[in-house]
Design an enzyme around this catalytic site. Structure first.
Site, mmCIF file in Angstrom:
data_model
loop_
_atom_site.group_PDB
_atom_site.id
_atom_site.type_symbol
_atom_site.label_atom_id
_atom_site.label_comp_id
_atom_site.label_asym_id
_atom_site.label_seq_id
_atom_site.Cartn_x
_atom_site.Cartn_y
_atom_site.Cartn_z
ATOM 1 N N CYS B 384 22.857 170.713 -31.906
ATOM 2 C CA CYS B 384 22.477 170.307 -30.558
ATOM 3 C C CYS B 384 23.406 170.896 -29.502
ATOM 4 O O CYS B 384 23.035 171.819 -28.792
ATOM 5 C CB CYS B 384 22.430 168.786 -30.450
ATOM 6 S SG CYS B 384 21.904 168.250 -28.821
ATOM 7 N N ASP B 385 24.635 170.392 -29.428
ATOM 8 C CA ASP B 385 25.541 170.845 -28.366
ATOM 9 C C ASP B 385 25.744 172.358 -28.376
ATOM 10 O O ASP B 385 25.833 172.976 -27.318
ATOM 11 C CB ASP B 385 26.912 170.169 -28.517
ATOM 12 C CG ASP B 385 26.861 168.709 -28.075
ATOM 13 O OD1 ASP B 385 25.938 168.369 -27.302
ATOM 14 O OD2 ASP B 385 27.728 167.942 -28.494
ATOM 15 N N VAL B 386 25.794 172.951 -29.562
ATOM 16 C CA VAL B 386 26.149 174.372 -29.646
ATOM 17 C C VAL B 386 25.031 175.292 -29.179
ATOM 18 O O VAL B 386 25.216 176.506 -29.113
ATOM 19 C CB VAL B 386 26.574 174.775 -31.082
ATOM 20 C CG1 VAL B 386 27.822 174.030 -31.493
ATOM 21 C CG2 VAL B 386 25.461 174.556 -32.073
ATOM 22 N N SER B 425 28.642 165.519 -27.485
ATOM 23 C CA SER B 425 29.162 165.571 -26.121
ATOM 24 C C SER B 425 28.491 164.537 -25.224
ATOM 25 O O SER B 425 29.003 164.202 -24.165
ATOM 26 C CB SER B 425 28.920 166.952 -25.523
ATOM 27 O OG SER B 425 27.535 167.130 -25.298
#
Lengths: 92, 655
Positions: B384-386, B425
């Site tokens: 997700c965040d990456v 995050s």
């Protein structure tokens, strides 16, 4: 300050420079094996443990030294073993 | 003495050369061997200096046995906690070496000794407690959530000051109380440091602890006057420090920020449509789930982006199966890997390599990012965040400025994540709402398997429509069709794998067939004979290794009564263990061995190499029976053909 210590300090600094040169070139794909491999190498303290355990100090010194031996050997043997297992998986 | 120095220098060079060989996957294995050999020489050298002490050898042996047992038993998925555990032991050993030296040296020893010994003790103990707690968190024996105490930062700062003060006091007055106090203070420090680290920050912390274990060894080497410890310890310290730097940069956070932990606050992503894609104004087609298979069929270049969610869902095998299916059709498949995906540096690479994906297909962020704009389909698996494009635009959020994989630049993106909740995050992923993105929420393993099956089924339809082509030999075709037809009619199927499956390396093909049969609502059991294979449990191991669920297996005594009401028994590379003669040789002779009562099934389908008897000798009368259909040949070839025919038949039946 005795000359031995200065020699060791030199080794310390040199190792940092050489290590930096060699390690920055390792590709990210191998970062886990690098970590577990270098972790196994940090078991070099095993050498210190052997010397400490064999130096013939008092009871406390001997017990601590032998405990250090177990810890360090587990670190070394297990570390190299898991690194080996991981690296075997990296096929072309 | 010169000889010893020379050997010590050689050992150091050995370690360096070992690490140097780790620069390429082809030579890395030799690098590790060289490291281990250097260590062996170092140990011999140490014993040469001290003389061989029996107790030392005994304890060495105990440590070696423990190391071998742990090193062999852990699964690849448990590697982060294993590395953390070993790391802790290394730090602990350095602390103990320093403590031993302090117990032996008198108060008269020079201040340099006491300073370095106290530092080695403190750093070693900190590494020990911090690593052990990190390992417990990774093993989920302790909650993975960051625990932040009131005034956590202040407590840590105070502890550090107290620790330094204690070291200073020790230099003034050398009593045993101070080293003990130093050990306690740094032990607490290590615990508190690891306590407030959450799961996604683990790569940073593990790297840092790895570095500290090297520093502890280096400083303890200064204390005991051993240049070997110092040189090699410094090497490890640098390695860990470099990794820590790489990880921090990849998260766009300073080491101090990572260590101080942060609370996850849900942050909405900035308003975005496909209009605000970074740096290109290409038009993209709006796509929906129905287009998925067509997209894959038309794609030439496909990039998988795995994240920690893939590890959690244990989806790496399914990913490989899909990747293989796509590659078989001539598509270019690569894997784009973000440095902090996972729980330790390089985590995804290890998992994918273990699943059998060749390292040449793994690309790190720097290499893959320029490729996304010419990629047809990106398949995100548990990341997700990456991949969050908001990292470039969402000022004031934790991921602002973090380098991400530009998956959004591809023509189409398929997201196979568990849910649409933000990643670690807390920042919403703006990618999910873009028009060229298909989101498939749910367990990644199931989602990916479903895509694979649909893709193969669609491929089967195309094959059925193909009039001419490289048609298999007529008798091959007939056998495959017969078996596929029998499988289609069956509801209850028992698969009987034998050593022939291992020889033909047909386990992957078998698993694919099993998955497809199951997705069509059939009940599939894998019957196991203890003697199938070359070592006890050989065949189940091979199947479990590629992701066949344990609950599908049934053993000899349990499964035998079930054959009678089974529609189809599918034999793959098994002969003796299915031989009815084995159970009743006739003439009143005792049964030589228990066999699987395969012949009792309504139909038996045999995929063996040939009709020759197995190693035990007697011919298998099963092959000649009325209800048995045999398809002789290499199972790695026959099984995929059967699968293809099965899918064709299913597709034709539907239309």
């Amino acid at each position: 300050m005795n000359p031995d210590f200065i020699m060791i300090l030199t080794v310390f600094v040199l190792a940092i420079f050489v290590g930096f040169e060699v390690i920055t070139k390792i590709p990210p794909i191998l970062h886990t094996p690098l970590m577990s491999g270098s972790n196994a190498i940090s078991g070099i303290t095993l050498v210190g443990a052997i010397v400490a355990a064999g130096a013939g100090g008092g009871v406390i010194a001997t017990v601590l030294g032998l405990l250090a031996l177990i810890f360090a050997t587990t670190n070394v043997v297990g570390g190299f073993l898991v690194t080996h297992r991981m690296l075997k998986k990296f096929k072309k | 003495m010169y000889l010893e120095l020379l050997v010590a220098a050689l050992v150091t060079i050995g370690f360096l050369a070992g690490i140097r060989l780790m620069q390429s996957p082809e030579t890395a294995l030799w690098g590790n061997r060289l490291g281990a050999a250097s260590m062996a020489v170092a140990i011999v050298l140490a014993f040469h200096l001290t003389g061989i002490m029996l107790s030392a050898v005994v304890y060495l042996a105990i440590g070696a046995v423990v190391g071998i047992v742990i090193g062999r038993k852990v699964r690849m998925i448990q590697m982060p906690q294993t590395v953390a555990l070993f790391n802790g032991l290394g730090g602990g050993a350095s602390a103990l070496v320093a403590a031993t030296a302090m117990a032996m040296e008198g108060a008269a020893a020079p201040w340099v000794f006491w300073l370095t010994a106290a530092l080695a003790l403190g750093i070693g103990v900190l590494t020990f407690t911090g690593s052990i707690l990190a390992a417990l968190k990774l093993q989920a024996w302790v909650s993975q959530r960051p625990v932040i105490l009131k005034g956590h930062g202040a407590i840590l700062a105070a502890l550090l000051l107290i620790g330094i003060a204690l070291v200073a006091l020790l230099l003034v007055e050398r009593t045993p109380a101070y080293p003990i106090a130093i050990a306690v203070v740094f032990a607490v420090y290590g615990v508190l440091m690891a306590l407030r680290i959450g799961g996604a920050d683990m790569p940073v912390v593990i790297s840092l602890l790895n570095s500290l274990s090297g520093v502890a060894a280096a400083v303890s080497g200064m204390a005991v006057g051993n240049p070997l410890l110092t040189g090699v310890g410094a090497l490890v310290g640098v390695a860990g420090m470099i990794l820590t730097q790489v990880m921090c940069r990849a998260m766009n956070r300073s080491l101090a920020a990572v260590l101080s932990g942060f609370e996850v606050k849900p942050t909405p992503a900035p308003v975005s449509g496909s209009a605000d894609l970074p740096g290109d104004g290409r038009e993209r087609k709006r796509v929906s789930e129905d287009d998925l298979i067509t997209l894959l069929q038309q794609a030439k270049k496909i990039v998988f982006v795995p994240g920690y969610g893939m590890a959690l869902a244990q989806a790496q095998q399914s990913v490989r199966t899909l990747a293989n299916a796509l590659e078989r059709d001539g598509k270019e498949v690569t894997f784009g890997i973000h440095p902090v995906a996972g729980r330790m540096p390089g985590h995804m690479n290890v998992l994918l390599a273990e699943a059998g994906i060749k390292f040449r297909k793994l690309r790190d962020m720097r290499l893959i990012n320029p490729e996304f704009s010419e990629t047809d389909v990106v398949i995100v698996v548990g990341a997700c965040d990456v991949i969050n494009p908001a990292a470039a635009t969402a000022e004031g959020t934790p991921i602002y400025g973090m380098p991400v994989l530009h998956a959004a630049e591809a023509n189409a993106v398929v997201v196979c994540n568990l849910d649409e909740k933000p990643g670690y995050s807390g920042v919403e992923n703006s990618l999910y709402r873009q028009e060229h993105v298909i989101t498939l929420w749910g367990d990644a393993k199931e989602t990916i398997s479903r895509i694979t099956n649909d893709y193969r089924a669609a491929r089967g339809t195309i094959a059925a429509e193909r009039t001419a082509g490289e048609a298999p030999a007529a008798d091959e075709s007939a056998a495959a069709n017969a078996i596929a037809g029998a499988l289609r009619e069956a509801e209850r199927i028992i698969v009987v794998p034998g050593y022939g499956m291992a020889l033909a390396r047909a386990q992957e093909a078998l698993k694919t067939l099993i998955d497809i049969l199951e997705s069509h609502g059939k009940e599939v059991t894998v019957a196991l004979h203890p003697l199938a294979g070359r070592i006890l449990g050989h065949v189940p191991f091979l199947l479990v290794d590629i992701g066949v669920q344990l609950d599908k297996f049934d053993f000899l005594a349990n499964v035998n009564p079930r054959f009678a009401d089974t529609d189809v028994a599918l034999v793959v590379g098994a002969c003796d263990i299915t031989n009815p003669v084995a159970m009743d040789p006739g003439d009143g002779q005792p049964a030589p061995m228990p066999a699987l009562r395969v012949s009792e099934a309504k139909r038996v389908l045999v995929c063996n190499l040939n009709d020759r008897p197995g190693p035990s000798g007697p011919a298998n009368p099963l092959y000649a029976m009325q209800h048995v259909t045999a398809f002789w040949g290499d199972a790695a070839h026959t099984l995929p053909l059967i699968t293809e025919r099965y899918l064709e038949a299913s597709a034709t039946a539907k239309t």
